[in-house]
Design an enzyme around this catalytic site. Structure first.
Site, PDB file in Angstrom:
ATOM      1  N   ASN A   1       0.859  -1.186   0.000  1.00  0.00           N
ATOM      2  CA  ASN A   1       0.000   0.000   0.000  1.00  0.00           C
ATOM      3  C   ASN A   1       0.898   1.239   0.000  1.00  0.00           C
ATOM      4  O   ASN A   1       0.971   1.968   0.991  1.00  0.00           O
ATOM      5  CB  ASN A   1      -0.905  -0.024   1.235  1.00  0.00           C
ATOM      6  CG  ASN A   1      -1.875   1.141   1.262  1.00  0.00           C
ATOM      7  OD1 ASN A   1      -2.251   1.674   0.228  1.00  0.00           O
ATOM      8  ND2 ASN A   1      -2.268   1.553   2.455  1.00  0.00           N
TER       9      ASN A   1
ATOM     10  N   CYS B   1      -3.580   4.530  -4.177  1.00  0.00           N
ATOM     11  CA  CYS B   1      -4.368   5.765  -4.250  1.00  0.00           C
ATOM     12  C   CYS B   1      -4.024   6.549  -5.514  1.00  0.00           C
ATOM     13  O   CYS B   1      -4.491   7.673  -5.690  1.00  0.00           O
ATOM     14  CB  CYS B   1      -4.129   6.629  -3.010  1.00  0.00           C
ATOM     15  SG  CYS B   1      -2.409   7.152  -2.800  1.00  0.00           S
TER      16      CYS B   1
END
Length: 372
Positions: free
Chosen positions: A304, A331
């Site tokens: 992540n 993201c």
């Protein structure tokens, strides 16, 4: 007309898509993601995980600006954002009270042009699970620390939900959100949250997802995908406060979480202790450093990374490690697509978009890679 008076009056442009119908927002994001990932021929495209349109955000970042009426919390002297509809009514009410309290104390917002005033930012975070709040004052110096501290009983009387209050010292005349020094005004030093029944903790400088409802869906989905192959050894790189690792914990599974931010690791360790999971270990290391010392080969790796992505060096190392599966939460789908070029030997099995940031072009995406 949108549901935000700040946007309609052209005071704030942060939610650039707020006047689009939500189905159109999802279509634009999905089309963008398809354009980036279709070259990698995903086997399965799952429906996007959607968000509430109002009151979904758990963190407010307010610039403190001087005005004739006193400090203004928002974007500028003319634009206060204390009634932003992205925050629920309890946060809006708290921001109203904080601004009023600061004016009563005579606290001056920082004037960028004159380089005068003490208060630069007010940061407010709310726990969805228990309603508790963490308040941080970002200050130019120690000049008003005592004044704030002496009046805190009054503020806490007005806002009983405040459980963590700090002052952060940021002396540099630049658009930097926080400095190195954090002064705690309360005995409590972290805010407790729960996602899917898992205890998570937020400290002042640790990263935490700003849309709790969608974050719960993301962690739950990653856990379900992880469990399908029943991995015995799992690595969670860029683990933050341990959201993915903690959701994937099992009695017969060894998990290592790696994160460079030491405050986040302290939070993750506290969560593991509450769950009484002795086979769940968290270390404050850079992912590249861990790559040089890592031991037994994992069955599954979760990554992540920040918006810049993994980068070629870590992607090549992951390829050499040769884990059977990789779950990549991103993201920034553009950097994800670039990383996929370097993750040779893997097939893109499935993709799901998580709308963590409604009314903007941004979104989160979770993909599963399977070794060929």
């Amino acid at each position: 007309m949108s549901f935000c008076s700040y946007f309609d009056a052209q005071f704030c442009h942060s939610c650039g898509w707020i006047d689009y119908h939500y189905s159109e927002q999802l279509k634009l994001k999905s089309d963008h993601l398809h354009t980036l990932l279709n070259p990698y021929q995903p086997e399965v495209w799952l429906k996007p995980a959607t968000s509430a349109l109002k009151g979904f955000r758990n963190k407010a970042k307010m610039v403190a600006t001087p005005s004739l009426d006193g400090v203004v919390l928002g974007l500028s002297e003319e634009v206060s954002l204390i009634e932003c509809p992205l925050y629920d009514t309890s946060m809006q009410k708290a921001l109203h009270t904080i601004q009023e309290w600061l004016r009563e104390l005579g606290v001056k917002g920082y004037d960028i042009r004159l380089r005068k005033g003490e208060l630069k930012y007010v940061l407010l975070t709310r726990s969805k699970s228990n309603g508790g709040m963490m308040l941080r004052f970002v200050l130019r110096s120690h000049g008003i620390v005592a004044r704030l501290q002496n009046a805190l009983d009054d503020l806490r009387g007005r806002i009983p939900e405040l459980s963590v209050i700090t002052a952060n010292i940021q002396p540099i005349h630049m658009a930097i959100l926080e400095g190195d020094e954090e002064i705690f005004f309360t005995e409590a030093r972290r805010l407790e949250e729960r996602f899917n029944g898992i205890p998570l903790f937020i400290r002042p400088k640790s990263f935490f997802q700003t849309n709790p409802d969608v974050a719960e869906k993301l962690y739950r989905t990653a856990s379900e995908w992880a469990d399908e192959s029943k991995p015995k050894i799992l690595w969670d790189l860029f683990c933050g406060v341990g959201g993915f690792a903690l959701h994937c914990a099992a009695a017969d599974r060894s998990i290592v979480g790696i994160e460079i931010e030491s405050e986040a690791i302290e939070c993750a360790r506290e969560s593991a202790a509450q769950l009484e999971m002795s086979n769940l270990r968290f270390e404050s290391l850079d992912a590249a450093t861990f790559s040089a010392t890592a031991g037994e080969k994992p069955d599954l790796i979760i990554v992540n990374p920040p918006r810049r992505g993994l980068g070629e060096q870590i992607c090549k190392w992951l390829t050499r490690v040769g884990s059977e599966r990789i779950l990549y939460s991103s993201c920034n789908a553009t950097s994800l697509a670039k990383d996929l070029e370097s993750l040779s030997g893997y097939t893109l099995k499935r993709v799901q978009l998580f709308d963590m940031f409604p009314h903007t072009a941004h979104y989160e995406v979770l993909v599963e890679l399977v070794r060929e």
